[in-house]
Design an enzyme around this catalytic site. Sequence first.
Site, PDB file in Angstrom:
ATOM      1  N   ASP A  77       0.822  -1.467  -0.132  1.00 17.12           N
ATOM      2  CA  ASP A  77      -0.207   0.039  -0.065  1.00 17.12           C
ATOM      3  C   ASP A  77       0.819   1.478  -0.321  1.00 17.12           C
ATOM      4  O   ASP A  77       2.262   1.395   0.627  1.00 17.12           O
ATOM      5  CB  ASP A  77      -0.596  -0.102   1.081  1.00 17.12           C
ATOM      6  CG  ASP A  77      -1.656  -1.530   1.275  1.00 17.12           C
ATOM      7  OD1 ASP A  77      -2.481  -1.639   0.362  1.00 17.12           O
ATOM      8  OD2 ASP A  77      -2.061  -1.853   2.323  1.00 17.12           O
ATOM      9  N   TYR A 105       5.082  -8.831   8.774  1.00 19.68           N
ATOM     10  CA  TYR A 105       4.702  -7.444   9.155  1.00 19.68           C
ATOM     11  C   TYR A 105       4.355  -6.722  10.066  1.00 19.68           C
ATOM     12  O   TYR A 105       4.168  -7.885  10.871  1.00 19.68           O
ATOM     13  CB  TYR A 105       2.960  -6.962   8.088  1.00 19.68           C
ATOM     14  CG  TYR A 105       2.286  -7.646   6.515  1.00 19.68           C
ATOM     15  CD1 TYR A 105       2.891  -6.598   5.796  1.00 19.68           C
ATOM     16  CD2 TYR A 105       2.486  -8.673   6.994  1.00 19.68           C
ATOM     17  CE1 TYR A 105       2.811  -6.886   4.722  1.00 19.68           C
ATOM     18  CE2 TYR A 105       2.441  -8.896   5.143  1.00 19.68           C
ATOM     19  CZ  TYR A 105       2.454  -8.122   3.949  1.00 19.68           C
ATOM     20  OH  TYR A 105       2.235  -8.658   2.534  1.00 19.68           O
ATOM     21  N   ASP A 119      -7.420   2.204   6.197  1.00 21.39           N
ATOM     22  CA  ASP A 119      -5.591   2.441   7.390  1.00 21.39           C
ATOM     23  C   ASP A 119      -5.563   3.774   7.998  1.00 21.39           C
ATOM     24  O   ASP A 119      -7.685   4.134   6.977  1.00 21.39           O
ATOM     25  CB  ASP A 119      -4.917   2.185   6.533  1.00 21.39           C
ATOM     26  CG  ASP A 119      -5.191   2.353   4.789  1.00 21.39           C
ATOM     27  OD1 ASP A 119      -5.418   3.791   5.060  1.00 21.39           O
ATOM     28  OD2 ASP A 119      -4.503   2.029   3.971  1.00 21.39           O
ATOM     29  N   ARG A 212      -4.641  -4.886   6.286  1.00 25.99           N
ATOM     30  CA  ARG A 212      -6.043  -3.920   7.146  1.00 25.99           C
ATOM     31  C   ARG A 212      -6.933  -4.842   6.790  1.00 25.99           C
ATOM     32  O   ARG A 212      -8.103  -3.712   8.655  1.00 25.99           O
ATOM     33  CB  ARG A 212      -6.438  -3.228   5.329  1.00 25.99           C
ATOM     34  CG  ARG A 212      -4.552  -2.097   5.207  1.00 25.99           C
ATOM     35  CD  ARG A 212      -5.121  -1.561   4.075  1.00 25.99           C
ATOM     36  NE  ARG A 212      -4.788  -1.708   3.544  1.00 25.99           N
ATOM     37  CZ  ARG A 212      -5.841  -1.674   2.168  1.00 25.99           C
ATOM     38  NH1 ARG A 212      -6.830  -1.443   2.533  1.00 25.99           N
ATOM     39  NH2 ARG A 212      -5.544  -2.560   0.885  1.00 25.99           N
TER      40      ARG A 212
END
Length: 291
Positions: A77, A105, A119, A212
């Site tokens: 992203d 992550y 987000d 997300r």
Amino acid sequence: MAGTVREALLVTATSKAVAAKLLSLSGLFAVYKPKGPTSADVLNRLKAKLLAEAGLPNSTRKKRKHVLKIGHGGTLDSTATGILVVGIGKGTKILSGILAGSKKYVAIGELGKATDTFDSAGKVTEEKPYYQITKEDLENVLQKFTGNIMQVPPLYSALKKDGQRLSTLVKKGEPVEEKPARPVTVYSLTLKNFKPPLFTLDVECGGGFYVRSLVNDIGRELSSCASVQELTRTKQGPFTLEEHALYEDKWTIDEIARSLEHCMPLLSVELSHKKLKTELSEEHTVSCEDK
């Protein structure tokens, strides 16, 4: 006069050698993607720097002479940071195979606030109390999202409908139906920090997984809501952010050549040595499609 000619010939020969070295590069390496640009933006910036160093034109799709074959293996992203694996030359052919492995992550989520993009870049769509949520509550919920699970991808994503990204269609105001839930794998999910409303997760997952969506789903499971505030990819396939990612000041032909050589042992672990050797030893074709 003769000296000037000799100098000019030397410069030309040197430029040709640099260009030849660039166009001979093949394999996989990793770069650092900062917050802000898209993965495609990072790739275009990298390509432009390499072509400029080699004295080659940054050609368009209409003019393909001296096109550098380059691609990335997994979109991050625009608001996310971290490792982005890049294939160059024949390396673009093995991107999908090498990146079938896990990804890691670090995500910072915020309880009590939901957005349309899941987000911090999105518009706030909902706010709910979170003061009642304890660390134990959150840790218990994480167990429900570990292993082989079903996940609904976010509307703002790189997934496509009729050849266009869902995120592009949503931004245009066109009606977009939510994609059905699909199977994904979460190898590990750990709560590293809890300071309400913020919490930090370490996530290791397989392909096709959206952090997300995970954070959004966690918020719902806790009878509240949540969104991602910061997201960093620390591992992609066999490449790690700390050891392998080249920052922009290292985006040079020589640095990438060294990185390719350094990463060869990683690739031999992920792929059969024979197949890798065949892919990377084939003659490099200069005129080829951009990724």
